[in-house]
Enzyme design. Sequence first.
Site, mmCIF file in Angstrom:
data_model
loop_
_atom_site.group_PDB
_atom_site.id
_atom_site.type_symbol
_atom_site.label_atom_id
_atom_site.label_comp_id
_atom_site.label_asym_id
_atom_site.label_seq_id
_atom_site.Cartn_x
_atom_site.Cartn_y
_atom_site.Cartn_z
ATOM 1 N N HIS A 267 -7.811 -8.433 26.865
ATOM 2 C CA HIS A 267 -7.705 -7.119 27.508
ATOM 3 C C HIS A 267 -8.513 -7.045 28.810
ATOM 4 O O HIS A 267 -8.171 -6.263 29.706
ATOM 5 C CB HIS A 267 -8.162 -6.022 26.542
ATOM 6 C CG HIS A 267 -7.270 -5.928 25.332
ATOM 7 N ND1 HIS A 267 -7.584 -5.196 24.228
ATOM 8 C CD2 HIS A 267 -6.064 -6.494 25.068
ATOM 9 C CE1 HIS A 267 -6.619 -5.318 23.321
ATOM 10 N NE2 HIS A 267 -5.693 -6.095 23.813
ATOM 11 N N PHE B 53 -9.304 -9.520 18.339
ATOM 12 C CA PHE B 53 -10.002 -10.263 19.381
ATOM 13 C C PHE B 53 -9.719 -9.756 20.795
ATOM 14 O O PHE B 53 -9.669 -10.549 21.754
ATOM 15 C CB PHE B 53 -9.678 -11.768 19.277
ATOM 16 C CG PHE B 53 -9.595 -12.264 17.862
ATOM 17 C CD1 PHE B 53 -10.640 -12.037 16.977
ATOM 18 C CD2 PHE B 53 -8.454 -12.905 17.379
ATOM 19 C CE1 PHE B 53 -10.564 -12.454 15.652
ATOM 20 C CE2 PHE B 53 -8.362 -13.322 16.072
ATOM 21 C CZ PHE B 53 -9.417 -13.097 15.200
ATOM 22 N N CYS B 54 -9.500 -8.458 20.933
ATOM 23 C CA CYS B 54 -9.199 -7.870 22.258
ATOM 24 C C CYS B 54 -8.010 -8.563 22.918
ATOM 25 O O CYS B 54 -7.949 -8.667 24.158
ATOM 26 C CB CYS B 54 -10.411 -7.916 23.187
ATOM 27 S SG CYS B 54 -11.802 -6.988 22.560
ATOM 28 N N ALA B 55 -7.120 -9.058 22.089
ATOM 29 C CA ALA B 55 -5.895 -9.674 22.611
ATOM 30 C C ALA B 55 -4.782 -9.239 21.650
ATOM 31 O O ALA B 55 -4.136 -10.067 20.998
ATOM 32 C CB ALA B 55 -6.036 -11.182 22.668
#
Length: 448
Positions: free
Chosen positions: A126, A375-377
């Site tokens: 992100h 995982f911010c993805a």
Amino acid sequence: MDSFVDAPTERIPGVVGAGLPVPLVDGRQVPYAHLDHAASAPCLTAVRDAVNRLLPWYSSVHRGSGFTSRVSTRVYEQARASVRRFAGAAPDASVLFTRNTTDALNLLGRALPPDTTVFRFAADHHAALLPWGDAKVWRLGVPARPEDALRELDDALAATPKGPRLVVLTSVSNVTGEVWPVAELAAAARRHGARVVLDAAQLVPHRPLDATALGVDWVALSGHKLYAPFGAGALVGAPDWLADAEPYLAGGGATARVAEDAGVETVTWSDLPHRHEAGSPNVVGAHAMAVACDTLTAAGWDAVVGHEKALANRLRQGLAELPGVRVLGMWGPDHPRVGVVSFTVADRSGGPVDQELIAAALAAEHGIGIRYGAFCAHQAVHRLVGGAGGDARALRASVGLGTTAEHVERLLTALAELLRDGPRWTYRRDHEGWAPAPDPRSAPEFLH
Ligand code: PLP
């Protein structure tokens, strides 16, 4: 147990906290198995020592007339040279210290010339996906093959009118550890006259970075992933867009002159690098990051990569062999990757298992730190895991300089046991997820 470690271990830089005993719920203590390097790496002992050496001399930088201020200013400015060298950037590349990669990419996002089109892949973290403000954003997918990434980018660039264009690339996926074909993608961008920024956060702890050879204009990195957790990151690269942009933050340090003439206030902003570093800079963080860069380079990448490769191979292979475990990957098992492995777990009959509970039990019963989440993805995890909406989650284990063969073996054995027998302790959900209930572990003394 150590038989698969064939790297020249005497050249592996030491980390602070190696062998740290952590409490388990059954009253025992075990050395902590930190398998979450991809989130934040432990501090190098060389970094800690360098910070300790600096602290008596620490003072606010720039314009201070005192001797320690002059020393600190030199330390801070020299740190730029180390980071530039480490990044393989051109001698005239600007090095701007930021808080981390997110901050570095946001800085660039604020420096885009008017009407810039930004191209980025949905698989990105992100931090690379989001900070492009009002720019036109061209969304590229999660490519099924590296060649698809190339084709998709090429087509997108061909379809957009000329004008300022920025391609955002990720060096290494923080979900799968797979290495993106950066040189090829950057060459495609250059063919179309587009500029390139590389999110190098997950590459630099594991592999050398050569921004010049890769053909990228900017790289963004984080000190805390690079064994220097003192709050600094950097944006390194071409000065042009940055020099023309309004300061990222307005304030002292970014100003050459503020004056009032006939009731009109005029501000003259500083040139690079100070233009984008308003406020008192993080001297200690910049120094720590520079020392980490120099220490990794001095250790030699053959040693660093050798140490990690053996551990990462064993981790991936061991996980893949466990019943119920599915290792995630975008581009097949033979694609080059670093020691970051995400996986999902199911019970023996393929039924659902509470993955977050598994992560909690690994910590509480075995002293192992891994990560649970997206995982911010989110889009990458969703593509790889499947499931409804944006709710896909996975587990991630990641190795680094602090990892030993015993850590990896402990994870594999503990995970096999947990999937076979379930947790031995009882757990309760609180606002932070699953926690042991009761939890007899006491926090370190300094927290009391
Ligand atoms: N990019 C990647 C690939 C990452 O893995 C991360 C952090 O996990 C970031 C960017 C953001 O880094 P930071 O949180 O240090 O800004």
